[in-house]
Design a protein around this motif. Structure first.
Motif, mmCIF file in Angstrom:
data_model
loop_
_atom_site.group_PDB
_atom_site.id
_atom_site.type_symbol
_atom_site.label_atom_id
_atom_site.label_comp_id
_atom_site.label_asym_id
_atom_site.label_seq_id
_atom_site.Cartn_x
_atom_site.Cartn_y
_atom_site.Cartn_z
ATOM 1 N N UNK A 1 3.262 15.300 3.770
ATOM 2 C CA UNK A 1 2.963 16.587 4.536
ATOM 3 C C UNK A 1 1.598 16.512 5.085
ATOM 4 N N UNK A 2 0.771 15.749 4.380
ATOM 5 C CA UNK A 2 -0.804 15.529 4.943
ATOM 6 C C UNK A 2 -0.805 15.000 6.189
ATOM 7 N N UNK A 3 -0.025 13.819 6.441
ATOM 8 C CA UNK A 3 -0.312 13.104 7.566
ATOM 9 C C UNK A 3 0.099 13.631 9.040
ATOM 10 N N UNK B 1 0.997 -1.064 -0.016
ATOM 11 C CA UNK B 1 -0.075 -0.027 0.150
ATOM 12 C C UNK B 1 0.888 1.402 -0.215
ATOM 13 N N UNK B 2 0.398 2.223 -0.530
ATOM 14 C CA UNK B 2 0.979 3.811 -0.612
ATOM 15 C C UNK B 2 0.525 4.179 0.683
ATOM 16 N N UNK C 1 2.123 7.488 11.146
ATOM 17 C CA UNK C 1 3.754 6.941 10.941
ATOM 18 C C UNK C 1 3.981 7.637 9.378
ATOM 19 N N UNK C 2 5.046 8.344 9.783
ATOM 20 C CA UNK C 2 5.712 8.902 8.582
ATOM 21 C C UNK C 2 4.508 9.313 7.567
ATOM 22 N N UNK C 3 4.892 8.754 6.368
ATOM 23 C CA UNK C 3 3.735 9.064 5.178
ATOM 24 C C UNK C 3 3.183 7.807 4.968
ATOM 25 N N UNK C 4 3.021 6.557 5.693
ATOM 26 C CA UNK C 4 2.437 5.510 5.503
ATOM 27 C C UNK C 4 1.367 5.194 6.118
#
Length: 476
Positions: A342-344, A162-163, A297-300
């Protein structure tokens, strides 16, 4: 919401959890053009003979309706709900007193949890870029790579990359377990000492046994019962009570005695035989409040709904807050052009204080529902707040109105509530002081004729002495 773009269609979003927030999230992401897969550990509830899980009725309000509106579901769900304009307070003597939720025309909706979940799953399936997977239990996932491993019902395993992983798998989230292994992740859970039990109030001659457009409350200070209407003309009654009180009742006769003492008007409506059997069908169920931070968690990976902020049900905002998560995440995706890195973190920064605020408000509202609604001061303050809101609609807004009928951020609503409370209480104190001072001034300037007051006072004193005489006390 932004419609699909070529840049987003290649990204795969895995939503873990096919409940209310998971199914709605699938619609939100699919509408944006992401490839979406939903993995749910249970069977498809649309095919299930028995729907497992919680069945407390839901109260749909403005925040939830706005989320449904963005995926074209608001009108359909509203048509399947029952408007509730007021609380209906049932006193011990049988008197019923309504307390409106807001201005005329404002209401919350009683909706069926299972039906809403089915409708959202069906809506998610209408998007060609969405796939629903049931009977898939999450075994493991890796934040570094996005690799996820699921176990199917036949014992086989499936791996998928998953992205973005969206954890919507409830208060006891399997996704959140990975968060607990990481440093600087705050987590707390609180079980309240009260449990809940559901009972059913059947129709009478094919019609509702009570007025349907109310949330009925039997407040008894340390515990309470509520009742919400259903489309089949039944009411779902929920008894909230300390666990030790539940455990004291061990026989059918004790159930009836308990209801006769605290909820006598409900006995003929629910039925003696039904009470004796339904009370023991399941023990009192626990309620938990969960807070954590951050949500990502990070961008994941990101947490939403109960996986991020399970709340007790007393403000009717659990589902609404979870649905608003979807809106807020979408707004931030627009702001940062779908850049997950940036979103998370921005989502966590924005959403955590609001979700913590509604968790605290839900705890507070239990005390209000079971105790404060019995207070004359509480009723008086409600009238004062509503009157001031009518005079100054932009300056004074009742807390319940901010939470239920607007999208004012939860933590901002709390801050404003405290400020308003302080101002109004000081205003009432000054008004009372001015009234007493004015009355005192008038008495000093225009003193009454004391001789005219003496005669009635002497008569009252003579009556009091007569009542307290040995002969009168002997008769008592």
């Amino acid at each position: 919401m932004e419609e699909s773009t070529g840049r987003t269609t290649k990204k795969k979003v895995i939503v873990v959890g096919g409940g209310l927030v998971g199914a709605l999230n699938a619609c939100f992401f699919a509408k944006r053009g992401f490839n979406v897969e939903v993995f749910e550990s249970r069977e498809d509830i649309r095919q299930a003979k028995v729907v497992k899980g919680r069945s407390i009725n839901l109260a749909l309000s403005h925040r939830g309706r706005q989320a449904l509106k963005q995926v074209g579901m608001e009108d359909k769900i509203v048509s399947q709900g029952i408007p509730m304009n007021s609380r209906m307070i049932h006193s011990l003597n049988g008197k019923q007193s309504p307390i409106p939720y807001g201005k005329k025309g404002q209401f919350i909706l009683s909706v069926d949890r299972a039906n809403l979940n089915k409708e959202l799953l069906t809506k998610a399936e209408t998007y060609p870029n969405t796939k629903l997977n049931f009977d898939h239990k999450l075994l493991d996932w890796r934040a570094e790579t996005g690799l996820m491993t699921f176990a199917r019902s036949d014992g086989s395993k499936e791996q998928i990359n998953a992205d973005l992983i969206v954890g919507c798998d409830g208060a006891f989230s399997a996704i959140r377990k990975q968060f607990l292994r990481r440093s600087r992740f705050d987590y707390s859970q609180t079980y309240i000492p009260h449990g809940y039990m559901e009972l059913t109030m059947p129709p009478i001659d094919g019609e509702f046994a009570m007025k349907p457009n109310y949330l009925h409350i039997w407040p008894r200070n340390t515990f309470m019962m509520i009742a919400l209407p259903n489309l089949d003309k039944t009411f779902t009654c929920t008894l909230f009570m300390p666990f030790d009180e539940f455990e004291k009742i061990t026989t059918g006769d004790e159930v009836i005695n308990f209801f006769q003492k605290y909820f006598p008007d409900a006995i003929p409506l629910i039925g003696v035989d039904a009470l004796k059997t339904d009370y023991f069908r399941l023990p009192g169920q626990a309620m938990v409040s969960i807070k954590c931070s951050p949500y990502h968690i990070e961008d994941k990976c990101v947490l939403m709904g109960d996986a991020a902020h399970a709340v007790v049900p007393f403000y009717g905002q659990g589902m609404n807050a979870g649905f608003e998560d979807c809106i807020v995440f979408g707004e931030i995706l627009d702001q940062f052009k779908n850049d997950f890195s940036a979103v998370l973190p921005e989502y966590s920064r924005v959403r955590v204080p609001d979700d913590h605020a509604i968790a605290d408000l839900a705890m507070y509202n239990y005390v209000e529902m079971r105790a404060h609604v019995n207070s004359k001061w509480f009723i008086f303050r409600k009238h004062v707040d509503n009157f001031l809101h009518f005079l100054m609609p932009k300056t004074i807004v009742p807390l319940y109105t901010m939470v239920t009928f607007t999208r004012t951020r939860y933590h901002e609503a709390v801050h404003r509530w405290h400020w308003q409370d302080k101002v109004i209480n000081r205003g009432l104190l000054l008004s009372a002081t001015a009234a007493v001072s004015g009355a005192s001034y008038l008495l000093i300037k225009n003193p009454p004729d004391i001789s005219k007051l003496m005669s009635p006072a002497e008569k009252m004193w003579d009556r009091l002495v007569a009542l307290c005489s040995p002969r009168a006390l002997a008769r008592i």
